[in-house]
Design a protein around this motif. Structure first.
Motif, PDB file in Angstrom:
ATOM      1  N   CYS A 172       0.802  -1.335  -0.058  1.00 10.42           N
ATOM      2  CA  CYS A 172       0.054   0.303  -0.152  1.00 10.42           C
ATOM      3  C   CYS A 172       0.944   1.273  -0.287  1.00 10.42           C
ATOM      4  CB  CYS A 172      -1.074   0.359   1.208  1.00 10.42           C
ATOM      5  SG  CYS A 172      -1.417  -1.442   2.153  1.00 10.42           S
TER       6      CYS A 172
ATOM      7  N   THR B 161      -2.554   1.415   6.487  1.00 11.77           N
ATOM      8  CA  THR B 161      -4.234   1.006   5.904  1.00 11.77           C
ATOM      9  C   THR B 161      -5.062  -0.096   7.461  1.00 11.77           C
ATOM     10  OG1 THR B 161      -2.299   0.698   3.712  1.00 11.77           O
ATOM     11  CG2 THR B 161      -5.325  -0.528   4.407  1.00 11.77           C
TER      12      THR B 161
ATOM     13  N   ARG C 252      -5.006   3.396  10.531  1.00 13.12           N
ATOM     14  CA  ARG C 252      -5.768   4.055   9.923  1.00 13.12           C
ATOM     15  C   ARG C 252      -7.094   3.533  11.696  1.00 13.12           C
ATOM     16  NH1 ARG C 252     -10.497   2.243   7.658  1.00 13.12           N
ATOM     17  NH2 ARG C 252      -9.441   0.168   7.264  1.00 13.12           N
TER      18      ARG C 252
END
Lengths: 381, 275
Positions: free
Chosen positions: B20, B205, B209
Motif C-alpha cells: 500500500c 492502511t 487507520r
C-alpha cells in the motif's frame, strides 16, 4: 558394513534408514515419535559419518520444512514419522507437491485417531496419505510388507521422488517397522539410483516450471548457475505468483496430475500370488498381506482356489491391474487394519465385473491373523 | 559506492511491488538491499526466504535465489538450506504475525540452535494481508479488526525473546532511519551465527487507520519520538525503558555456530574412520 557374509538381522525401520542412505539421502530432519523413532536414530548415527546432515528439529512441521529446504539446495532428503506427526506435516507436504520438490516421508502407521494406540499397528493413514493435505494434488505412496522391502521401497521412493519431482510416502506400519528378519541387502553397485534432471538451457532462458516435453520440468539447485523463485501461490512457468489467471491455474493443476498419470507404468507396482486360477482374491498390503499370503497357502492346502493381490504402490491406486486380476475371480476379499479405507477404490476398479467384494476390516491395534483371513475365505466357498 | 547500485539486487521487471502507499516494508527492503550491495553479495550464492503475509512480498522482487514458503515456516526451510549448503548466505524476511505467532516456535529454536541465518522481522504491529487483525506485536489496548474494543493481550518484546532464546546478534531499527537499519542488517549478515533484526515498519492502511494515525509519517514520527539509541555494552533487556523503544545493536556474542559445529563433527568422524 561387514565383508563376507552379508546376512543381517534387521528391523524394518533400520532397513528403511539403510535404504535411504544407499539411495543417496544425505539430509534427515527428525522428530521423535513411536513407532518410527529408530529410523531417526540410525540416521543420527550414520549420516555424519558420510558427510550427511541429521538434525532433530523442534517439531514435525520444522522437520519436513527443513527437508524441503535441503532438497531445494540439492540434497536428497527424508523425514520419518507416525500418525500425529504425519498430520502435522500435511501442509508442508502439500507445498512440496505444489512446487515439485522431491523428498521422502516415511509414515510408520499406528492406531489413531489422535494419539490413539502409539505402539500398535494400523493401516488407517492410507487415505490421509492420499488426501491429507488440502487442494487437488497427486501423490505416490508405497507399502512395504517385509524388512527387505522396507529397504527396497525406500530406495524406490527416493528414486521416484527425484524422477517425478514429487514427495513420495513410504507407508509402513508398527509391525513392519519393528519386526526383525534375516535379510541380505543388495550391494550398492546392484542398485539403480535416479538423480533429478537438471536444466541445460542458458541461465537467462531458464523457466523453472516450463514443460520440456516430458511433463517433468528440469530442476536447478540453489547455489548453482540458475536464479529462480519458488512460491506457495499458484505460479506461472517462471515460478512467479499467478493468482488471478484461471488458465494458468487450471493448467498447473492438470500438469501436476499428468506427470504422474503419464508414467503409471513406472509407478504402478503390484505383487500377484497365485491369482491366475484364483476364485477368491485377497486384496491386501503391508503387514496384513503377510497374513493374507499365509492364509492363501492354508486355503490352497484345503483345495480352495485363493490368491493374493498385494499393493506395493498404493497411490496412485492400480485400478487397471486390479481389474485385470479380478476378472476371472468370483470373490474379492479386501483385508485392511482400518475401517475399510480402500473399499471405494477397489469398487471403482471392479465396478463392471461380476466379482463380489467382501471386507475383512479390523481397527483395534491387532494384526489381522492368517486364521481370520482363512476363516473368511472358507466362508466364501 | 555508486548511487542506487543496490538496484542490481532488484528484479526490476517484477516491479511495481504490491504494498500500500505509505507502507514501511519497501524502506526496510531497501535497507537490506543496501547492506547486500555494500557486502557485494553474490546473488547466485544468496537465498532470500519468506513465508506468508505482507513481509513475504519482499523476495519475489529481489534478484537472488528467492523462496516463499508456508506461513510461519520460513526458518525451517532456511535451516535446511543452510545446513545442506553452509556456503550460501541465507536471509529471511518475516512478519510480526508470521515470525512471532505461527512461526514463534521456529524462531526460538533457530535462535537457540545458532544457525548462521539473518532474520529480518518486519514489524508493522498487525496482520496486514488479511485485513488488519491483531498480532503478538500489536501493543496493549491498540485496535485491530479482531480487537475492536482494544487489544487485551500484552505484546512481545521480540528482540528480548530472540536474545533469551540464544540469538547471538540482536538489533532493532526503524523505517524512519533506513541508513541505521541498513548498518544493523549488514552487521547481522557479517555475524557468524543467528542474527535477528527487528525493523519497525508502519501499516497506515490497517494499523494506522484504526488507531487514529492520520498519515504514514505520523506513525513513523510516533516511533521515532519514542526510540532511544542504545549500545550492547550498556543495554540490558530487562531495564525499564519507561515506554521508550531501544534501537540499535542490542546484543552481540560469539557462540558456536551450528553448521561449523556439524562440519567439525563430520571431520572428526571421517578422520576416525581413516585411522
Amino acid at each position: 558394513m561387514n565383508s563376507g557374509c552379508n546376512m543381517q538381522f534387521l528391523q524394518g525401520n533400520e532397513a528403511c534408514a539403510l535404504g535411504a542412505i544407499e539411495a543417496g539421502v544425505r539430509f534427515f530432519g527428525g522428530y521423535p515419535i513411536t513407532p518410527a523413532t529408530e529410523i531417526a536414530e540410525v540416521m543420527a548415527r550414520e549420516l555424519p559419518k558420510l558427510g550427511g546432515v541429521f538434525v532433530q528439529f523442534e517439531d514435525e512441521i520444522a522437520s519436513i520444512g527443513a527437508v524441503i529446504g535441503a532438497s531445494v539446495a540439492g540434497t536428497k532428503a527424508m523425514t520419518a514419522t507416525s500418525g500425529p506427526g504425519f498430520s502435522l506435516k500435511q501442509e508442508n507436504l502439500g507445498y512440496a507437491i505444489h512446487v515439485q520438490i522431491p523428498c521422502v516421508v516415511v509414515n510408520v502407521m499406528r492406531g489413531g485417531p489422535s494419539t490413539g494406540l502409539p505402539t500398535l499397528p494400523s493401516q488407517s493413514d492410507v487415505m490421509q496419505a492420499r488426501w491429507g493435505t488440502h487442494g487437488d494434488h497427486p501423490i505416490i505412496a508405497l507399502a512395504p510388507y517385509s524388512v527387505r522391502e522396507c529397504f527396497d521401497l525406500t530406495v524406490r521412493a527416493v528414486n521416484l521422488s527425484e524422477r517425478f519431482r514429487i514427495p513420495v510416502i513410504v507407508l509402513s506400519d508398527a509391525i513392519i517397522g519393528h519386526v526383525r528378519e534375516k535379510v541380505v541387502l543388495p550391494k550398492r553397485e546392484e542398485l539403480t539410483l535416479v538423480e533429478r534432471k537438471k536444466p541445460t538451457v542458458d541461465p537467462e532462458d531458464y523457466k523453472p516450471f516450463e514443460d520440456d516435453g516430458t511433463g517433468i520440468p528440469p530442476m536447478a539447485n540453489l547455489g548453482e548457475d540458475y536464479l529462480f523463485h519458488i512460491t506457495s501461490n499458484n505460479y506461472d512457468d517462471e515460478g512467479f505468483p499467478a493468482t488471478n489467471d484461471h488458465d494458468i491455474a487450471g493448467r498447473r493443476i492438470k500438469s501436476l496430475y499428468n506427470k504422474i498419470e503419464r508414467y503409471r507404468d513406472e509407478i504402478d507396482d503390484v505383487d500377484l500370488f497365485m491369482v491366475e486360477d484364483a476364485e477368491i482374491i485377497i486384496v491386501a498390503y503391508g503387514s496384513t498381506a503377510r497374513s493374507a499370503r499365509r492364509a492363501v497357502m492354508m486355503a490352497r492346502e484345503e483345495g480352495i482356489k485363493a490368491g493374493l493381490f498385494r499393493l506395493k504402490t498404493i497411490w496412485p491406486f492400480p485400478y487397471d491391474h486390479l481389474k485385470a486380476a479380478a476378472e476371472s475371480a468370483n470373490h474379492l476379499l479386501l483385508a485392511e487394519m482400518n475401517m475399510s479405507q480402500l473399499d471405494s477404490e477397489v469398487r471403482s476398479a471392479t465396478h463392471d465385473l461380476e466379482t463380489k467384494l467382501h471386507g475383512l476390516h479390523q481397527s483395534n491395534g491387532m494384526l489381522i491373523t492368517p486364521y481370520q483371513i482363512y476363516d473368511s475365505l472358507k466362508g466364501l466357498v | 559506492m555508486k548511487r542506487n547500485s543496490y538496484k542490481k539486487y532488484l528484479r526490476t521487471h517484477k516491479l511495481p511491488h504490491i504494498w500500500c502507499p505509505g507502507c514501511g516494508h519497501g524502506i526496510i527492503l531497501g535497507a537490506a538491499l543496501r547492506a547486500m550491495d555494500e557486502l557485494e553479495l553474490d546473488p547466485y550464492k544468496t537465498v532470500a526466504v519468506t513465508a506468508i503475509g505482507c513481509s513475504a512480498r519482499t523476495n519475489a522482487i529481489m534478484n537472488c535465489n528467492t523462496i516463499q514458503t508456508t506461513h510461519g515456516r520460513s526458518l525451517t526451510f532456511a535451516s535446511g538450506i543452510k545446513m545442506a549448503r553452509p556456503d550460501l548466505t541465507v536471509l529471511l524476511f518475516v512478519g510480526d504475525g508470521d515470525g512471532a505467532a505461527i512461526g514463534g516456535n521456529h524462531l526460538i529454536h533457530a535462535a537457540r540452535r545458532n544457525v548462521d541465518l539473518t532474520t529480518i522481522l518486519l514489524n508493522n504491529s498487525i496482520y496486514g494481508m488479511t485485513g488488519g487483525q491483531y498480532s503478538p506485536l500489536t501493543p496493549y489496548q491498540k485496535t485491530a479488526s479482531t480487537s475492536p474494543y482494544g487489544n487485551l493481550e500484552q505484546d512481545f518484546d521480540v528482540c528480548k525473546l530472540a536474545d533469551a532464546a540464544g540469538a547471538s546478534y540482536v538489533a532493532r531499527g526503524i523505517a524512519h532511519d533506513p541508513r541505521h537499519l541498513s548498518r544493523l542488517i549488514r552487521g547481522g549478515i557479517e555475524h557468524k551465527g543467528f542474527s535477528f533484526i527487528e525493523g519497525i515498519s508502519q501499516c497506515p492502511t490497517y494499523y494506522g487507520r484504526r488507531n487514529k494515525f492520520s498519515s504514514p509519517l505520523e506513525i513513523m514520527r510516533w516511533v521515532k519520538e519514542r526510540s532511544v539509541r542504545v549500545k550492547p555494552e550498556t543495554y540490558n533487556f530487562s531495564q525499564d525503558m519507561d515506554g521508550a523503544i531501544p534501537v540499535g545493536l542490542l546484543s552481540h556474542r560469539n557462540l558456536p555456530e551450528f553448521t561449523d559445529e556439524y562440519r567439525k563433527l563430520v571431520e572428526q568422524l571421517q578422520k576416525g574412520d581413516n585411522a
